[in-house]
Design a protein around this motif. Structure first.
Motif, PDB file in Angstrom:
ATOM      1  N   ILE A  36       0.717  -0.953  -0.021  1.00  0.00           N
ATOM      2  CA  ILE A  36       0.429   0.081  -0.078  1.00  0.00           C
ATOM      3  C   ILE A  36       0.590   0.997   0.295  1.00  0.00           C
ATOM      4  O   ILE A  36       1.896   1.346   1.061  1.00  0.00           O
ATOM      5  N   LEU A  37       0.389   2.305  -0.996  1.00  0.00           N
ATOM      6  CA  LEU A  37       0.636   3.676  -0.207  1.00  0.00           C
ATOM      7  C   LEU A  37      -0.638   4.060  -0.188  1.00  0.00           C
ATOM      8  O   LEU A  37      -1.495   4.692  -0.816  1.00  0.00           O
ATOM      9  N   ALA A  38       0.039   4.894   1.265  1.00  0.00           N
ATOM     10  CA  ALA A  38      -1.330   5.931   1.920  1.00  0.00           C
ATOM     11  C   ALA A  38      -0.604   7.954   2.280  1.00  0.00           C
ATOM     12  O   ALA A  38       0.642   7.677   2.275  1.00  0.00           O
ATOM     13  N   GLY A  39      -0.883   7.661   1.130  1.00  0.00           N
ATOM     14  CA  GLY A  39      -0.768   9.005   2.035  1.00  0.00           C
ATOM     15  C   GLY A  39      -2.432  10.300   2.225  1.00  0.00           C
ATOM     16  O   GLY A  39      -3.458   9.861   2.512  1.00  0.00           O
ATOM     17  N   ALA A 182       2.930  11.856   3.849  1.00  0.00           N
ATOM     18  CA  ALA A 182       1.808  12.857   3.983  1.00  0.00           C
ATOM     19  C   ALA A 182       2.119  14.010   2.295  1.00  0.00           C
ATOM     20  O   ALA A 182       0.466  14.952   2.436  1.00  0.00           O
ATOM     21  N   THR A 183       3.043  13.600   2.125  1.00  0.00           N
ATOM     22  CA  THR A 183       3.435  14.505   0.861  1.00  0.00           C
ATOM     23  C   THR A 183       3.932  13.750  -0.335  1.00  0.00           C
ATOM     24  O   THR A 183       4.336  12.279   0.375  1.00  0.00           O
ATOM     25  N   TYR A 184       3.496  13.882  -1.259  1.00  0.00           N
ATOM     26  CA  TYR A 184       4.135  13.075  -2.553  1.00  0.00           C
ATOM     27  C   TYR A 184       4.975  13.929  -3.674  1.00  0.00           C
ATOM     28  O   TYR A 184       4.553  14.041  -4.460  1.00  0.00           O
ATOM     29  N   GLU A 185       6.222  13.417  -3.385  1.00  0.00           N
ATOM     30  CA  GLU A 185       7.109  14.475  -3.686  1.00  0.00           C
ATOM     31  C   GLU A 185       7.907  13.626  -5.002  1.00  0.00           C
ATOM     32  O   GLU A 185       7.698  12.216  -4.152  1.00  0.00           O
ATOM     33  N   LYS A 189       7.319   9.484  -4.418  1.00  0.00           N
ATOM     34  CA  LYS A 189       7.757   8.775  -5.543  1.00  0.00           C
ATOM     35  C   LYS A 189       8.318   7.461  -5.942  1.00  0.00           C
ATOM     36  O   LYS A 189       8.054   6.285  -6.745  1.00  0.00           O
ATOM     37  N   VAL A 190       9.899   7.980  -6.475  1.00  0.00           N
ATOM     38  CA  VAL A 190      11.185   7.008  -6.854  1.00  0.00           C
ATOM     39  C   VAL A 190      11.075   6.149  -5.241  1.00  0.00           C
ATOM     40  O   VAL A 190      11.378   4.446  -5.725  1.00  0.00           O
ATOM     41  N   LEU A 191      11.266   6.369  -3.878  1.00  0.00           N
ATOM     42  CA  LEU A 191      11.309   5.592  -3.442  1.00  0.00           C
ATOM     43  C   LEU A 191      10.292   4.391  -3.321  1.00  0.00           C
ATOM     44  O   LEU A 191      10.337   3.311  -2.982  1.00  0.00           O
ATOM     45  N   VAL A 200      -1.178  -0.615  -4.021  1.00  0.00           N
ATOM     46  CA  VAL A 200      -2.577  -0.129  -3.861  1.00  0.00           C
ATOM     47  C   VAL A 200      -2.966   1.407  -3.748  1.00  0.00           C
ATOM     48  O   VAL A 200      -2.102   1.407  -2.561  1.00  0.00           O
ATOM     49  N   GLU A 201      -2.843   2.515  -4.485  1.00  0.00           N
ATOM     50  CA  GLU A 201      -2.695   3.475  -3.475  1.00  0.00           C
ATOM     51  C   GLU A 201      -4.207   4.493  -2.674  1.00  0.00           C
ATOM     52  O   GLU A 201      -5.250   3.781  -3.385  1.00  0.00           O
ATOM     53  N   VAL A 202      -3.813   5.001  -2.079  1.00  0.00           N
ATOM     54  CA  VAL A 202      -5.111   5.453  -1.094  1.00  0.00           C
ATOM     55  C   VAL A 202      -5.135   6.630  -0.657  1.00  0.00           C
ATOM     56  O   VAL A 202      -3.365   7.057  -0.167  1.00  0.00           O
ATOM     57  N   SER A 203      -5.144   7.982  -0.388  1.00  0.00           N
ATOM     58  CA  SER A 203      -4.885   9.171   0.082  1.00  0.00           C
ATOM     59  C   SER A 203      -6.559   9.521   0.910  1.00  0.00           C
ATOM     60  O   SER A 203      -7.755   9.257   0.629  1.00  0.00           O
TER      61      SER A 203
END
Length: 398
Positions: A36-39, A182-185, A189-191, A200-203
Protein backbone atom coordinates in the motif's frame (compact mmCIF):
# COMPACT_ATOMS: atom_id res chain seq x y z
CA UNK A 1 -13.74 -5.14 8.88
CA UNK A 2 -13.25 -8.75 9.96
CA UNK A 3 -11.18 -7.89 13.04
CA UNK A 4 -10.95 -10.45 15.84
CA UNK A 5 -13.00 -9.92 19.06
CA UNK A 6 -9.87 -9.15 21.21
CA UNK A 7 -8.97 -6.32 18.83
CA UNK A 8 -12.53 -4.97 18.69
CA UNK A 9 -12.62 -5.05 22.49
CA UNK A 10 -9.44 -2.97 22.69
CA UNK A 11 -10.82 -0.49 20.14
CA UNK A 12 -14.00 -0.09 22.22
CA UNK A 13 -11.91 0.45 25.36
CA UNK A 14 -10.15 3.31 23.56
CA UNK A 15 -13.57 4.90 22.99
CA UNK A 16 -13.57 4.54 19.20
CA UNK A 17 -16.75 3.53 17.38
CA UNK A 18 -16.32 4.58 13.74
CA UNK A 19 -13.22 4.19 11.54
CA UNK A 20 -11.68 7.30 9.98
CA UNK A 21 -11.50 7.57 6.17
CA UNK A 22 -7.88 6.37 6.00
CA UNK A 23 -8.77 3.39 8.20
CA UNK A 24 -11.77 2.54 6.01
CA UNK A 25 -9.55 2.51 2.93
CA UNK A 26 -6.35 0.98 4.29
CA UNK A 27 -7.49 -1.79 6.65
CA UNK A 28 -9.25 -4.02 4.06
CA UNK A 29 -6.33 -3.66 1.62
CA UNK A 30 -3.73 -4.56 4.27
CA UNK A 31 -5.80 -7.55 5.39
CA UNK A 32 -5.65 -8.80 1.79
CA UNK A 33 -1.85 -8.82 2.03
CA UNK A 34 -1.42 -6.13 -0.64
CA UNK A 35 1.32 -3.49 -0.62
CA UNK A 36 0.00 0.00 0.00
CA UNK A 37 1.02 3.60 -0.69
CA UNK A 38 -1.04 5.80 1.61
CA UNK A 39 -1.21 9.57 1.54
CA UNK A 40 -2.53 10.77 4.88
CA UNK A 41 -2.07 13.94 6.87
CA UNK A 42 -1.11 13.67 10.50
CA UNK A 43 -4.08 13.33 12.84
CA UNK A 44 -6.15 11.23 10.44
CA UNK A 45 -5.82 7.99 12.41
CA UNK A 46 -3.23 6.45 10.09
CA UNK A 47 -1.38 4.62 12.91
CA UNK A 48 -4.47 2.55 13.69
CA UNK A 49 -4.91 2.21 9.94
CA UNK A 50 -1.90 -0.11 9.82
CA UNK A 51 -1.66 -1.33 13.45
CA UNK A 52 -5.13 -2.92 13.54
CA UNK A 53 -4.86 -5.04 10.37
CA UNK A 54 -1.29 -6.09 11.18
CA UNK A 55 -2.38 -7.31 14.61
CA UNK A 56 -5.17 -9.23 12.86
CA UNK A 57 -2.73 -10.83 10.40
CA UNK A 58 -0.50 -11.94 13.30
CA UNK A 59 -3.54 -13.24 15.13
CA UNK A 60 -4.31 -15.49 12.16
CA UNK A 61 -0.96 -17.30 12.56
CA UNK A 62 0.21 -19.91 15.09
CA UNK A 63 2.01 -18.32 18.04
CA UNK A 64 5.80 -18.84 17.72
CA UNK A 65 8.01 -19.93 20.62
CA UNK A 66 10.56 -17.75 22.44
CA UNK A 67 12.61 -15.93 21.41
CA UNK A 68 9.94 -14.40 19.18
CA UNK A 69 10.97 -13.70 15.58
CA UNK A 70 10.25 -10.17 14.45
CA UNK A 71 7.37 -10.43 12.00
CA UNK A 72 6.32 -6.75 11.88
CA UNK A 73 8.90 -3.95 11.50
CA UNK A 74 7.75 -0.33 11.68
CA UNK A 75 10.37 2.26 10.74
CA UNK A 76 9.77 5.84 11.93
CA UNK A 77 11.87 9.04 11.76
CA UNK A 78 11.84 10.23 15.41
CA UNK A 79 11.88 8.96 18.98
CA UNK A 80 8.58 10.68 19.72
CA UNK A 81 6.83 8.97 16.83
CA UNK A 82 8.38 5.63 17.81
CA UNK A 83 6.87 5.96 21.28
CA UNK A 84 3.48 6.95 19.85
CA UNK A 85 3.33 4.01 17.43
CA UNK A 86 4.59 1.61 20.12
CA UNK A 87 1.86 2.75 22.53
CA UNK A 88 -0.76 2.31 19.81
CA UNK A 89 0.28 -1.30 19.15
CA UNK A 90 0.31 -1.96 22.91
CA UNK A 91 -3.17 -0.46 23.33
CA UNK A 92 -4.80 -2.23 20.38
CA UNK A 93 -3.03 -5.51 21.14
CA UNK A 94 -3.57 -5.50 24.90
CA UNK A 95 -5.76 -8.63 24.74
CA UNK A 96 -3.39 -10.46 22.37
CA UNK A 97 -0.26 -12.46 23.31
CA UNK A 98 2.22 -10.48 21.22
CA UNK A 99 5.49 -8.90 22.34
CA UNK A 100 5.97 -5.32 21.11
CA UNK A 101 9.24 -3.42 21.57
CA UNK A 102 10.56 0.01 20.60
CA UNK A 103 14.17 1.00 19.93
CA UNK A 104 15.59 4.45 19.32
CA UNK A 105 18.70 6.50 20.09
CA UNK A 106 19.31 8.77 23.05
CA UNK A 107 18.84 6.03 25.66
CA UNK A 108 21.03 3.17 26.95
CA UNK A 109 21.48 0.60 24.19
CA UNK A 110 22.22 -2.20 26.69
CA UNK A 111 18.77 -1.79 28.24
CA UNK A 112 17.22 -2.24 24.81
CA UNK A 113 19.40 -5.30 24.12
CA UNK A 114 18.12 -6.91 27.34
CA UNK A 115 14.51 -6.19 26.37
CA UNK A 116 15.08 -7.78 22.97
CA UNK A 117 16.38 -11.03 24.50
CA UNK A 118 12.87 -12.55 24.31
CA UNK A 119 12.48 -11.32 20.76
CA UNK A 120 9.61 -9.17 19.56
CA UNK A 121 6.67 -9.96 17.29
CA UNK A 122 6.39 -6.23 16.53
CA UNK A 123 9.40 -3.91 16.47
CA UNK A 124 9.06 -0.13 16.19
CA UNK A 125 12.40 1.54 15.44
CA UNK A 126 14.26 4.60 14.26
CA UNK A 127 16.84 3.86 11.53
CA UNK A 128 20.08 4.76 13.34
CA UNK A 129 19.58 2.68 16.47
CA UNK A 130 18.16 -0.23 14.48
CA UNK A 131 21.31 -0.34 12.34
CA UNK A 132 23.47 -0.22 15.50
CA UNK A 133 21.67 -3.28 16.87
CA UNK A 134 21.81 -5.05 13.50
CA UNK A 135 25.59 -4.55 13.33
CA UNK A 136 25.87 -6.00 16.86
CA UNK A 137 23.69 -8.94 15.71
CA UNK A 138 21.15 -8.20 18.44
CA UNK A 139 18.28 -7.88 15.95
CA UNK A 140 17.33 -10.44 13.31
CA UNK A 141 15.10 -9.19 10.50
CA UNK A 142 15.22 -12.35 8.39
CA UNK A 143 11.63 -13.35 9.28
CA UNK A 144 9.91 -9.99 8.83
CA UNK A 145 6.61 -10.49 7.00
CA UNK A 146 5.25 -6.92 7.17
CA UNK A 147 7.37 -3.78 6.74
CA UNK A 148 5.92 -0.34 7.49
CA UNK A 149 7.72 2.84 6.42
CA UNK A 150 5.90 5.57 8.33
CA UNK A 151 6.20 9.30 7.50
CA UNK A 152 8.41 8.48 4.53
CA UNK A 153 8.61 12.13 3.46
CA UNK A 154 10.04 13.10 6.84
CA UNK A 155 12.53 10.22 6.59
CA UNK A 156 13.86 11.66 3.35
CA UNK A 157 13.91 15.21 4.73
CA UNK A 158 16.06 14.00 7.64
CA UNK A 159 18.54 12.25 5.35
CA UNK A 160 17.68 8.67 6.29
CA UNK A 161 17.49 7.30 2.75
CA UNK A 162 20.85 5.42 2.92
CA UNK A 163 19.95 3.88 6.29
CA UNK A 164 16.54 2.83 4.94
CA UNK A 165 18.15 1.09 1.97
CA UNK A 166 20.56 -0.81 4.25
CA UNK A 167 17.65 -1.97 6.43
CA UNK A 168 15.59 -3.04 3.41
CA UNK A 169 18.52 -5.17 2.20
CA UNK A 170 18.34 -7.14 5.47
CA UNK A 171 14.65 -7.97 4.98
CA UNK A 172 13.39 -11.09 3.20
CA UNK A 173 12.32 -10.54 -0.39
CA UNK A 174 8.86 -11.94 0.23
CA UNK A 175 7.04 -9.49 2.50
CA UNK A 176 4.22 -6.97 2.61
CA UNK A 177 5.27 -3.31 2.35
CA UNK A 178 3.19 -0.42 3.72
CA UNK A 179 4.35 3.11 2.99
CA UNK A 180 2.73 6.18 4.57
CA UNK A 181 3.56 9.76 3.61
CA UNK A 182 1.91 13.13 4.18
CA UNK A 183 3.23 14.42 0.85
CA UNK A 184 4.03 12.88 -2.53
CA UNK A 185 7.23 14.61 -3.57
CA UNK A 186 9.24 13.29 -6.53
CA UNK A 187 11.68 11.46 -4.21
CA UNK A 188 8.78 9.70 -2.47
CA UNK A 189 7.48 8.39 -5.78
CA UNK A 190 10.95 7.10 -6.69
CA UNK A 191 11.29 5.31 -3.34
CA UNK A 192 7.77 3.88 -3.66
CA UNK A 193 8.55 2.47 -7.11
CA UNK A 194 11.62 0.70 -5.70
CA UNK A 195 10.03 -0.57 -2.47
CA UNK A 196 6.43 -1.44 -3.31
CA UNK A 197 5.12 -4.27 -5.48
CA UNK A 198 1.89 -3.51 -7.35
CA UNK A 199 0.67 -1.22 -4.55
CA UNK A 200 -2.84 -0.02 -3.89
CA UNK A 201 -2.84 3.78 -3.55
CA UNK A 202 -5.11 5.37 -0.97
CA UNK A 203 -5.35 9.03 -0.02
CA UNK A 204 -7.65 11.04 2.21
CA UNK A 205 -6.46 14.57 1.46
CA UNK A 206 -4.81 16.36 -1.44
CA UNK A 207 -1.08 16.86 -1.17
CA UNK A 208 0.00 19.32 1.53
CA UNK A 209 -3.55 20.29 2.43
CA UNK A 210 -3.82 21.51 6.01
CA UNK A 211 -6.57 19.93 8.07
CA UNK A 212 -9.95 21.48 7.29
CA UNK A 213 -10.87 21.90 10.95
CA UNK A 214 -7.86 24.12 11.74
CA UNK A 215 -8.48 27.88 11.82
CA UNK A 216 -5.31 29.51 10.48
CA UNK A 217 -4.44 33.14 11.22
CA UNK A 218 -1.43 35.34 10.48
CA UNK A 219 -0.38 38.13 12.88
CA UNK A 220 1.99 40.55 11.07
CA UNK A 221 4.29 41.81 13.83
CA UNK A 222 7.88 42.96 14.28
CA UNK A 223 10.38 40.47 15.63
CA UNK A 224 10.81 42.56 18.78
CA UNK A 225 7.08 42.51 19.62
CA UNK A 226 6.46 38.78 19.10
CA UNK A 227 7.04 37.64 22.69
CA UNK A 228 4.80 40.30 24.22
CA UNK A 229 2.03 39.57 21.70
CA UNK A 230 2.31 35.84 22.42
CA UNK A 231 1.99 36.36 26.17
CA UNK A 232 -1.03 38.61 25.58
CA UNK A 233 -2.73 36.02 23.36
CA UNK A 234 -2.22 33.29 25.99
CA UNK A 235 -3.41 35.47 28.89
CA UNK A 236 -6.26 37.29 27.13
CA UNK A 237 -7.56 34.07 25.61
CA UNK A 238 -7.21 32.14 28.88
CA UNK A 239 -5.39 29.41 26.97
CA UNK A 240 -4.75 26.30 29.02
CA UNK A 241 -2.63 24.44 26.47
CA UNK A 242 -0.55 25.77 23.58
CA UNK A 243 2.24 24.22 21.52
CA UNK A 244 4.69 26.89 20.34
CA UNK A 245 7.20 26.25 17.55
CA UNK A 246 10.53 28.05 17.32
CA UNK A 247 13.42 27.60 14.91
CA UNK A 248 16.33 26.89 17.27
CA UNK A 249 17.06 25.10 20.54
CA UNK A 250 18.53 28.25 22.09
CA UNK A 251 15.48 30.19 20.93
CA UNK A 252 13.24 27.65 22.70
CA UNK A 253 15.11 27.99 25.99
CA UNK A 254 15.13 31.79 25.73
CA UNK A 255 11.39 31.99 25.02
CA UNK A 256 10.61 29.67 27.95
CA UNK A 257 12.54 31.97 30.31
CA UNK A 258 10.65 34.99 28.99
CA UNK A 259 7.23 33.34 29.24
CA UNK A 260 7.93 32.21 32.81
CA UNK A 261 8.78 35.84 33.68
CA UNK A 262 5.37 36.74 32.24
CA UNK A 263 3.74 34.26 34.63
CA UNK A 264 3.06 31.56 32.04
CA UNK A 265 3.99 28.00 33.03
CA UNK A 266 6.29 26.86 30.22
CA UNK A 267 8.74 24.12 29.31
CA UNK A 268 11.02 23.43 26.33
CA UNK A 269 11.26 20.35 24.13
CA UNK A 270 14.26 20.00 21.81
CA UNK A 271 17.12 17.76 20.77
CA UNK A 272 19.62 18.97 23.39
CA UNK A 273 17.49 17.44 26.13
CA UNK A 274 17.87 13.81 27.13
CA UNK A 275 15.11 11.39 26.23
CA UNK A 276 14.05 11.25 29.89
CA UNK A 277 13.82 15.05 30.05
CA UNK A 278 11.82 15.14 26.82
CA UNK A 279 9.42 12.53 28.16
CA UNK A 280 8.98 14.53 31.38
CA UNK A 281 8.33 17.74 29.44
CA UNK A 282 5.72 16.08 27.25
CA UNK A 283 4.05 14.40 30.22
CA UNK A 284 3.88 17.68 32.16
CA UNK A 285 2.25 19.32 29.14
CA UNK A 286 -0.26 16.53 28.58
CA UNK A 287 -1.25 16.50 32.26
CA UNK A 288 -1.80 20.27 32.37
CA UNK A 289 1.11 21.01 34.69
CA UNK A 290 2.41 23.55 32.16
CA UNK A 291 0.48 25.75 29.76
CA UNK A 292 3.06 26.28 27.01
CA UNK A 293 5.27 23.66 25.39
CA UNK A 294 7.96 25.43 23.35
CA UNK A 295 9.40 23.07 20.76
CA UNK A 296 11.71 22.87 17.79
CA UNK A 297 10.70 20.85 14.73
CA UNK A 298 11.79 17.66 16.45
CA UNK A 299 8.24 17.75 17.86
CA UNK A 300 6.51 18.62 14.60
CA UNK A 301 5.76 14.95 13.97
CA UNK A 302 4.94 12.16 16.31
CA UNK A 303 3.42 14.22 19.11
CA UNK A 304 -0.03 12.87 19.86
CA UNK A 305 -1.86 15.24 22.20
CA UNK A 306 -5.60 14.74 22.42
CA UNK A 307 -7.70 17.80 21.58
CA UNK A 308 -4.78 20.25 21.56
CA UNK A 309 -6.59 23.57 20.98
CA UNK A 310 -3.76 25.94 19.97
CA UNK A 311 -0.54 25.82 17.93
CA UNK A 312 1.59 28.95 17.50
CA UNK A 313 4.41 29.43 15.00
CA UNK A 314 6.61 31.86 16.90
CA UNK A 315 9.10 31.41 14.06
CA UNK A 316 7.97 30.23 10.64
CA UNK A 317 9.65 27.01 9.49
CA UNK A 318 12.31 27.33 6.81
CA UNK A 319 10.72 24.41 4.89
CA UNK A 320 7.14 25.09 3.78
CA UNK A 321 6.00 21.46 4.23
CA UNK A 322 6.93 21.63 7.92
CA UNK A 323 4.19 24.23 8.40
CA UNK A 324 1.59 21.58 7.57
CA UNK A 325 3.16 19.10 9.97
CA UNK A 326 3.41 21.70 12.75
CA UNK A 327 -0.19 22.88 12.65
CA UNK A 328 -1.31 19.27 12.24
CA UNK A 329 -0.72 18.84 15.99
CA UNK A 330 -4.13 20.50 16.45
CA UNK A 331 -7.44 19.76 14.72
CA UNK A 332 -6.86 16.03 15.11
CA UNK A 333 -9.40 13.20 14.92
CA UNK A 334 -12.28 15.50 14.00
CA UNK A 335 -11.67 18.13 16.70
CA UNK A 336 -11.38 21.83 15.86
CA UNK A 337 -8.10 23.67 16.40
CA UNK A 338 -6.43 27.05 15.96
CA UNK A 339 -3.05 27.74 14.35
CA UNK A 340 -1.58 31.22 14.76
CA UNK A 341 1.61 32.39 13.06
CA UNK A 342 3.50 35.48 14.27
CA UNK A 343 5.20 36.69 11.10
CA UNK A 344 7.82 39.45 10.93
CA UNK A 345 8.73 41.26 7.69
CA UNK A 346 11.96 39.22 7.54
CA UNK A 347 9.83 36.06 7.30
CA UNK A 348 7.49 37.31 4.55
CA UNK A 349 9.27 35.17 1.95
CA UNK A 350 8.71 32.06 4.10
CA UNK A 351 5.01 32.88 4.40
CA UNK A 352 4.84 33.28 0.63
CA UNK A 353 6.32 29.79 0.22
CA UNK A 354 3.77 28.31 2.63
CA UNK A 355 0.84 29.99 0.87
CA UNK A 356 2.15 28.82 -2.49
CA UNK A 357 2.27 25.27 -1.15
CA UNK A 358 -1.25 25.50 0.29
CA UNK A 359 -2.55 27.30 -2.83
CA UNK A 360 -4.33 29.85 -0.66
CA UNK A 361 -3.66 33.18 1.05
CA UNK A 362 -3.95 32.87 4.81
CA UNK A 363 -6.03 35.55 6.60
CA UNK A 364 -4.13 38.40 8.26
CA UNK A 365 -5.12 40.21 11.46
CA UNK A 366 -5.43 43.87 10.48
CA UNK A 367 -4.86 45.35 13.94
CA UNK A 368 -2.46 43.42 16.16
CA UNK A 369 -2.27 46.20 18.74
CA UNK A 370 1.31 46.93 17.70
CA UNK A 371 2.91 49.13 15.06
CA UNK A 372 1.72 47.83 11.66
CA UNK A 373 4.26 45.99 9.53
CA UNK A 374 4.15 44.96 5.89
CA UNK A 375 4.52 41.39 4.66
CA UNK A 376 4.48 42.40 1.00
CA UNK A 377 8.24 42.13 0.38
CA UNK A 378 8.59 38.42 -0.39
CA UNK A 379 12.25 38.64 -1.40
CA UNK A 380 14.55 36.61 0.86
CA UNK A 381 16.67 38.97 2.97
CA UNK A 382 20.36 38.94 2.14
CA UNK A 383 22.31 37.02 4.75
CA UNK A 384 24.73 39.14 6.75
CA UNK A 385 28.39 38.18 6.23
CA UNK A 386 29.87 36.57 9.32
CA UNK A 387 32.78 38.57 10.82
CA UNK A 388 36.15 36.93 10.38
CA UNK A 389 38.37 36.08 13.32
CA UNK A 390 41.33 38.29 14.17
CA UNK A 391 44.35 37.23 12.18
CA UNK A 392 42.25 36.18 9.19
CA UNK A 393 42.88 37.24 5.64
CA UNK A 394 40.44 40.15 5.90
CA UNK A 395 41.69 43.27 7.65
CA UNK A 396 39.36 44.56 10.34
CA UNK A 397 37.85 47.95 9.63
CA UNK A 398 36.73 49.56 12.86
Amino acid sequence: MELAPPILKAIAEQGYTTPTPIQQQAIPVILQGRDILAGAQTGTGKTAGFALPLLQLLQNQPRPTLPRPTRVLVLVPTRELASQVYESFKAYGRHLPFITEQIFGGVNINTQIKRLAKGADILVATPGRLLDLMYQKKVDLSQVQHFVLDEADRMLDMGFIKDIRKIIQALPDKRQNLMFSATYEKEIKVLASQLLHDPVEVSVARDNKAADKIKQTIYPVSKEDKRELLSWLIGHGHWQQVLIFVRTKHGADRLVRQLIKDGIRSIALHGNKSQAARNRALQAFKQGEVTALVATDIAARGLDIEQLPHVVNFDLPSVAEDYVHRIGRTGRAGHEGEAISLVSPEEAYLLHGIEKLLKTKLPRVADTGYAPVSLDNIKKPASKPRPRRAGGAQKKNW
